[in-house]
Design an enzyme around this catalytic site. Structure first.
Site, PDB file in Angstrom:
ATOM      1  N   GLY A  50       0.881  -1.149   0.000  1.00  0.00           N
ATOM      2  CA  GLY A  50       0.000   0.000   0.000  1.00  0.00           C
ATOM      3  C   GLY A  50       0.921   1.201   0.000  1.00  0.00           C
ATOM      4  O   GLY A  50       2.092   1.082   0.306  1.00  0.00           O
ATOM      5  N   CYS A  51       0.372   2.358  -0.324  1.00  0.00           N
ATOM      6  CA  CYS A  51       1.182   3.554  -0.360  1.00  0.00           C
ATOM      7  C   CYS A  51       1.589   3.917   1.066  1.00  0.00           C
ATOM      8  O   CYS A  51       2.631   4.472   1.327  1.00  0.00           O
ATOM      9  CB  CYS A  51       0.350   4.647  -1.008  1.00  0.00           C
ATOM     10  N   GLN A  52       0.740   3.576   2.038  1.00  0.00           N
ATOM     11  CA  GLN A  52       0.935   4.021   3.415  1.00  0.00           C
ATOM     12  C   GLN A  52       1.578   2.970   4.311  1.00  0.00           C
ATOM     13  O   GLN A  52       2.404   3.281   5.132  1.00  0.00           O
ATOM     14  CB  GLN A  52      -0.417   4.411   4.018  1.00  0.00           C
ATOM     15  N   SER A 118      -5.094   3.440   0.779  1.00  0.00           N
ATOM     16  CA  SER A 118      -3.884   2.735   0.343  1.00  0.00           C
ATOM     17  C   SER A 118      -3.040   2.216   1.500  1.00  0.00           C
ATOM     18  O   SER A 118      -1.848   2.426   1.564  1.00  0.00           O
ATOM     19  CB  SER A 118      -3.038   3.581  -0.608  1.00  0.00           C
TER      20      SER A 118
ATOM     21  N   HIS B 370       5.316   8.093   1.784  1.00  0.00           N
ATOM     22  CA  HIS B 370       6.612   8.364   1.142  1.00  0.00           C
ATOM     23  C   HIS B 370       6.601   9.661   0.348  1.00  0.00           C
ATOM     24  O   HIS B 370       7.603  10.036  -0.251  1.00  0.00           O
ATOM     25  CB  HIS B 370       7.035   7.181   0.278  1.00  0.00           C
TER      26      HIS B 370
END
Lengths: 140, 414
Positions: A50-52, A118, B370
């Site tokens: 996931g992005c997180q 995410s 990020h």
């Protein structure tokens, strides 16, 4: 217990908390307390990015049931994973495939299952169902 | 930055906050503390009004109609081009190309200038702190052309290693593309020096100004950059509008990007001749309402004064750094001497996502993850950070709320 019965129990447990803080403290405890996956399964192959936060998921057949183990690097995600595993692990493929997991909405945590979060959870549920489908074909 | 710090601060923030309707809303039952300005800024009433007014009374397609509405819309849109020119002190207004945003601007340069100037064995030079939007378009170009993407390394504080940069500049380097200010670390890069060094070897330089344009006075002629790109939405304007500034000579030599209406002079089925600058790069009906509202955003910034904004944000950032420094277990990621109003940090071993979820419950909007700079996070060997980024409408009281929130987070996860 069936998926529906476990869901009811969880909804009841969360009923004790009437504010967000209590709920989250409970989830954090769940996330902290459980070793959810054997270290050897925390591989690149088992990772759901996931992005997180990252999620590791492993599935295997035990008789006519499927056993899931999973982990995440974020504790809240891990707490939610432990709920999902409690509901979906040790169930038959058909039950897993057909589970609607409405309990997450009922305990007021559906925001975590929004695809925009995410955090890997949505992909994890999808992956759990895909594993169920794949193992079902094998079992036939 | 020292001159900025000495600048007398004249912003009436309490009054300014009233211009931003969203700042008075509640999130999860708490007063919103909006610290995600590096992702996008909030919009003041004049920008919202300009959008509304355009669609209510002025809407028409531009550059083609002889009727009054079209003429009015065209001049309202073109006035903004002139406002942008003045804002960044470009030489000519046709050096301002309207795009969809910073990402679109970089893709435009990579696809036109890049395709015609970068060949097999050539090099494109970027830095270790670039946003994905200043990495991926160049990577795609390099893959297509069998060229190499080279990266200027950084030190532990998140500053570019200028000696390494000098060594990386060679006859193979066809373009340098570097951020003015890092979106993850807040580092202000020495872009004037970067540009001068590249120009010694006749290498053109693109500056990604997405994080700088609203915090610093940008003068493209003083910097002498060849391209400067930014987005309206980070400068209190609408989403979907951005700018590519390019030097006339370079823009004229570049082939068009997309084909369509507005970018042509004549079209036959055998041959099309292209329009002049800036229209050559602006195919199709643009975001007219967005462009006009962008003009209102520039007027708004000018009414406050970029120097005043810069000085206020500098002071607020220093205050935040001081206060955050007292939070137990905090580790700052990015400690550049020259820095803008972006603070990235980690709390002991608490995952940024966990911190972000709890802060959100307290009405505090920070960014976690990020920040579209995965290679940079890998460089620091971390999964991501919590990032607080400030704007001129933020206050010291809000910083105090964040600090309290972080104490709560630590409490919950210890």
């Amino acid at each position: 217990m069936s998926i529906k019965e476990i869901e009811e129990t969880i909804v009841e447990e969360f009923g004790y908390y009437d504010d967000w803080m209590g709920k989250y403290e409970f989830i954090i405890e769940l996330g902290k307390s459980l070793p959810l996956i054997a270290e050897k399964y925390k591989t690149e192959e088992n990772i759901i990015k996931g992005c997180q936060s990252r999620v590791w998921l492993h599935a295997e057949a035990e008789g006519d049931k499927i056993v899931f183990t999973a982990d995440s690097d974020a504790i809240i995600t891990k707490g939610l994973i432990s709920l999902l595993i409690r509901v979906l692990s040790h169930q038959t493929p058909d039950e897993i495939i057909n589970a609607d997991l409405r309990f997450i909405d009922r305990i007021g945590l559906k925001e975590h299952l929004s695809p925009t979060r995410s955090n890997g959870l949505v992909s994890m549920i999808k992956q759990m169902k895909l594993y169920a489908l794949a193992l079902k074909t094998k079992m036939l | 930055m020292t001159t900025v710090a000495q600048h007398k601060i004249v912003l009436d923030v309490e009054h300014i906050r009233k211009d931003f309707p969203i700042l008075s809303r509640k999130v999860n039952g708490k007063h919103l503390v909006y610290f995600d300005n590096a992702a996008t800024s909030q919009k003041p009433q004049p920008v919202i009004d300009a959008t509304n007014k355009y669609y209510s009374f002025e809407n028409a397609n531009i550059h083609r109609g002889v009727h009054t509405l079209s003429q009015e819309a065209t001049s309202a849109y073109e006035v903004v081009r002139e406002k942008v020119r003045a804002f960044i002190n470009a030489d000519k207004s046709y050096e301002i190309i309207f795009t969809k945003g910073t990402t679109d601007s970089i893709n435009l340069v990579a696809s036109t200038f890049g395709r015609t100037h970068v060949g097999e064995g050539d090099e494109v030079l970027i830095s270790a702190m670039e946003h994905h939007s200043n990495i991926v378009p160049w990577q795609m170009l390099c893959e297509e052309k069998k060229a190499k993407l080279k990266v200027i390394p950084i030190n532990e504080n998140g500053e570019l290693l200028m000696d390494e940069y000098k060594k990386l500049l060679s006859s193979k380097t066809k373009i340098v593309a570097v951020a003015h200010i890092s979106n993850s670390l807040g580092t202000i890069n020495p872009v004037k020096e970067i540009i001068a060094l590249a120009h010694e070897k006749n290498i053109p330089v693109l500056i990604d100004g997405a994080q700088a344009i609203h915090h610093e006075k940008v003068d493209v002629q003083y910097l002498n950059c060849d391209f400067y790109v930014f987005s309206a939405h980070k400068m209190y304007g609408p989403t979907g509008v951005g700018v590519l500034y390019g030097k006339e000579e370079l823009l004229n030599a570049m082939p068009p990007y997309q084909g369509g209406g507005d970018m042509i002079k004549t079209v036959t089925f055998e041959k099309t001749t292209y329009n002049e600058l800036p229209h050559k790069f602006e195919a199709g009906t643009p975001n007219i309402a967005g462009g006009i509202a962008f003009g209102a955003a520039i007027d708004y910034i000018n009414s406050l004064g970029v120097e005043n904004i810069s000085a206020y944000e500098h002071e607020l950032t220093s205050y935040a750094l001081q206060q955050l420094n007292n939070v137990p277990g905090i580790k700052f990621i990015g400690k550049a001497k020259e820095r803008a109003s972006v603070i990235s940090f980690l709390l002991d071993n608490i995952h940024p996502y966990d911190a972000g979820v709890i802060l959100d419950k307290m009405g505090i909007a920070v960014r976690t993850g990020h920040h579209c700079t995965q290679p940079l996070m890998d460089r620091f060997r971390i999964p991501g950070t919590v990032r607080a980024s400030f704007s001129f409408y933020n206050t010291k009281e809000e910083v105090d709320t964040l600090v309290k929130g972080l104490h709560k987070v630590i409490d919950m996860f210890k």
